[in-house]
Design an enzyme around this catalytic site. Structure first.
Site, mmCIF file in Angstrom:
data_model
loop_
_atom_site.group_PDB
_atom_site.id
_atom_site.type_symbol
_atom_site.label_atom_id
_atom_site.label_comp_id
_atom_site.label_asym_id
_atom_site.label_seq_id
_atom_site.Cartn_x
_atom_site.Cartn_y
_atom_site.Cartn_z
ATOM 1 N N HIS A 1 0.823 -1.214 0.000
ATOM 2 C CA HIS A 1 0.000 0.000 0.000
ATOM 3 C C HIS A 1 0.853 1.259 0.000
ATOM 4 O O HIS A 1 2.053 1.250 0.298
ATOM 5 C CB HIS A 1 -0.955 -0.004 1.199
ATOM 6 C CG HIS A 1 -0.276 0.001 2.541
ATOM 7 N ND1 HIS A 1 0.060 1.158 3.198
ATOM 8 C CD2 HIS A 1 0.099 -1.014 3.354
ATOM 9 C CE1 HIS A 1 0.612 0.863 4.362
ATOM 10 N NE2 HIS A 1 0.655 -0.449 4.483
ATOM 11 N N CYS B 1 2.771 -5.357 6.700
ATOM 12 C CA CYS B 1 2.477 -5.072 5.293
ATOM 13 C C CYS B 1 3.624 -4.299 4.646
ATOM 14 O O CYS B 1 4.506 -3.781 5.327
ATOM 15 C CB CYS B 1 1.168 -4.310 5.168
ATOM 16 S SG CYS B 1 -0.281 -5.324 5.550
#
Length: 518
Positions: free
Chosen positions: A401, A420
């Site tokens: 992201h 992440c």
């Protein structure tokens, strides 16, 4: 989320037994093959096996008979030397560590190795040591890695470099004076740039320009910020021992053995300890960018998955651990500020989910083990996921992201996330991911981002994504090493060094391995 690594090592059965065991075994190689090499060639083979350390292996794992046995019992000496050579050859070709739990990034393709052919060559060669030598040079980058390993082994034999003691919690600034740490730093830098030792008196307390140049060079080699400031991260890198470097190089060599053919498919590879993402087509690097990965206590797992969807203006459903450990203290300090940043608080009452005004909650009554709320952050510029999320379905809920914390990409070590992958240039990856996806050109992307509405775009072509852990890489013939941030190289090395010797496959050189431990 880190899954505990539990070793699963695969073994193989004995190929050439000593003469005393050959009768009735049904697995011995033909006598003509065993007798191909002269006694002098067998002695040279034993000598080459004794040098397996230069290949990153431990010669003690391959019981080489004593040289004097060649005089007292030449047949036994030959058979035991060949058996040791077969065990070493299998490890040189297939890797000593076949697999480790949690390490799906480790790649082996025994079928591509033709172990049977190699074993046949070893058994019939007039110079079997040459077969071992050829196998030792098969892994990609073997020459560069072995040269670097030899260099560090020479340093270790000379006593290594000095460990810097004293207060390494405080940052040492260029131009400063420190009677304890500067001389120690100068002594350490002399191993990288001997001229440093002649730039000032060895015990000079001044952090001078020549020492600064050496520190900056060291920081560049280690992938750190090259500001010359010696803080906690640089102190840690400086105090990485020669033995730890040797360990990393041994692991790097073993990980490269038995590799499958390189994919020609368009794919994404993220090297965790190097903090880099590459989009590749065959051997061509299409995109290369910095990434932020999971910190040590929230490690990014190794994955082989596929990117399937892009989500624009994603909301963030905060994981329970993040809510309890990261956001609860911030809610305590200023619940109104959290609300202003788009964080919403929810609670389940009578089976229904209800939103709760955080300014009405007494957060002092809650702790990490007692927090009955769950948290969501609205899409927007302040959202922790930024404006773009790349979905790659997996059981660990890991994705790539955007991020509003752009300043973190200037850091050398970038283990800051909760697992992440944060992207330095998400728009570049977006352009590649959406290639061929109808209706999603740059104009449409800009329109959707500006709307602040959450939208998803399934990719016309899903992209393989591999998250891997490779601390040592070779580029342009130069070896680059990074810190073992998760301790996975140390874990791998422990698996390599288990003392029980592996057993070889079958007499016909079958490449299959049976589950076992060592």
């Amino acid at each position: 989320m880190r899954v505990a690594l539990v070793l699963t090592v695969l073994a193989v059965s004995t190929l050439v037994p000593p003469p005393a065991l050959a009768q009735g075994a049904g697995t011995a190689a033909p006598a003509s093959a065993v007798e191909a090499a002269s006694p002098a060639a067998i002695a040279r083979l034993a000598e080459r096996l004794a040098r397996l350390a230069e290949d990153g292996l431990d010669p003690r794992h391959y019981p080489i008979p004593p040289a004097e046995l060649a005089s007292s019992d030449p047949g036994r000496h030959r058979a035991e030397t060949m058996r040791a050579a077969q065990a070493a050859l299998a490890d040189l070709l297939l890797g000593r560590v076949a697999s480790l739990r949690g390490r799906v990034d480790l790649r082996r393709d025994p079928a591509a190795v033709n172990l049977a052919g190699w074993m046949s060559d070893l058994g019939t060669a007039r110079e079997p040591a040459e077969v071992i030598e050829r196998a030792s040079n098969l892994p990609p980058d073997a020459a560069a890695l072995k040269a670097e390993l030899a260099r560090y082994r020479a340093l270790a034999a000379a006593g290594g470099w000095p460990r810097i003691t004293g207060d390494t919690r405080r940052t040492l600034e260029p131009g400063s004076t420190d009677a304890a740490r500067v001389p120690a730093l100068r002594a350490r830098m002399a191993f990288i740039d001997p001229a440093v030792a002649h730039g000032a008196a060895a015990d000079s307390p001044v952090y001078d320009e020549r020492l600064l140049a050496a520190v900056r060079h060291f920081q560049a080699e280690e992938g750190l910020e090259t500001d010359g400031r010696v803080g906690a991260i640089t102190w840690t890198a400086l105090n990485t021992s020669v033995e730890e470097k040797i360990l990393q190089l041994r692991v790097a060599l073993d990980m490269r053995r038995g590799q499958p053919a390189r994919s020609t498919e368009r794919r994404i590879e993220v090297n965790i300890p190097h903090y880099r993402l590459r989009l590749l087509e065959g051997d061509r690097v299409v995109r290369d960018m910095a990434v932020i990965v999971g910190r040590r206590d929230r490690q990014t797992p190794m994955l082989n998955v596929r990117m399937t969807t892009v989500q624009f203006n994603p909301p963030w459903g905060v994981p329970e651990r993040n809510a309890r450990e990261d956001l609860l203290p911030r809610f305590r300090r200023d619940p109104a500020a959290m609300q202003a940043r788009g964080f919403r608080l929810y609670q389940r009452l009578d089976g229904e989910v209800v939103e709760v005004d955080p300014t009405t909650v007494d957060f002092s009554g809650y702790s990490r083990t007692n927090f009955p709320y769950f948290v969501r952050q609205d899409a927007g510029d302040a959202n922790a996921l930024g404006r773009i999320k790349f979905v790659m379905p997996n059981g660990d809920d890991i994705y790539m992201h955007d991020t509003p914390d752009r300043h973190l990409f200037t850091r050398g070590q970038r283990a800051f996330s909760s697992g992440c992958i944060r992207l330095e240039r998400p728009m570049e990856l977006l352009a590649e991911a959406l290639s061929g996806t109808t209706g999603w050109d740059r104009t449409q992307v800009d329109r959707v981002l500006a709307s602040r509405a959450t939208r998803s775009a399934p990719l016309a072509r899903s992209i393989p994504v591999r998250l891997h852990y490779t601390t040592v890489i070779v580029e342009g013939g130069r070896v680059a090493m990074r810190q073992d941030i998760y301790g996975l190289d140390a874990e791998y090395a422990r698996a390599m060094d288990r003392a029980q010797n592996q057993r070889l496959a079958s007499a016909d050189g079958g490449a299959g391995r049976n589950t076992g431990t060592r």
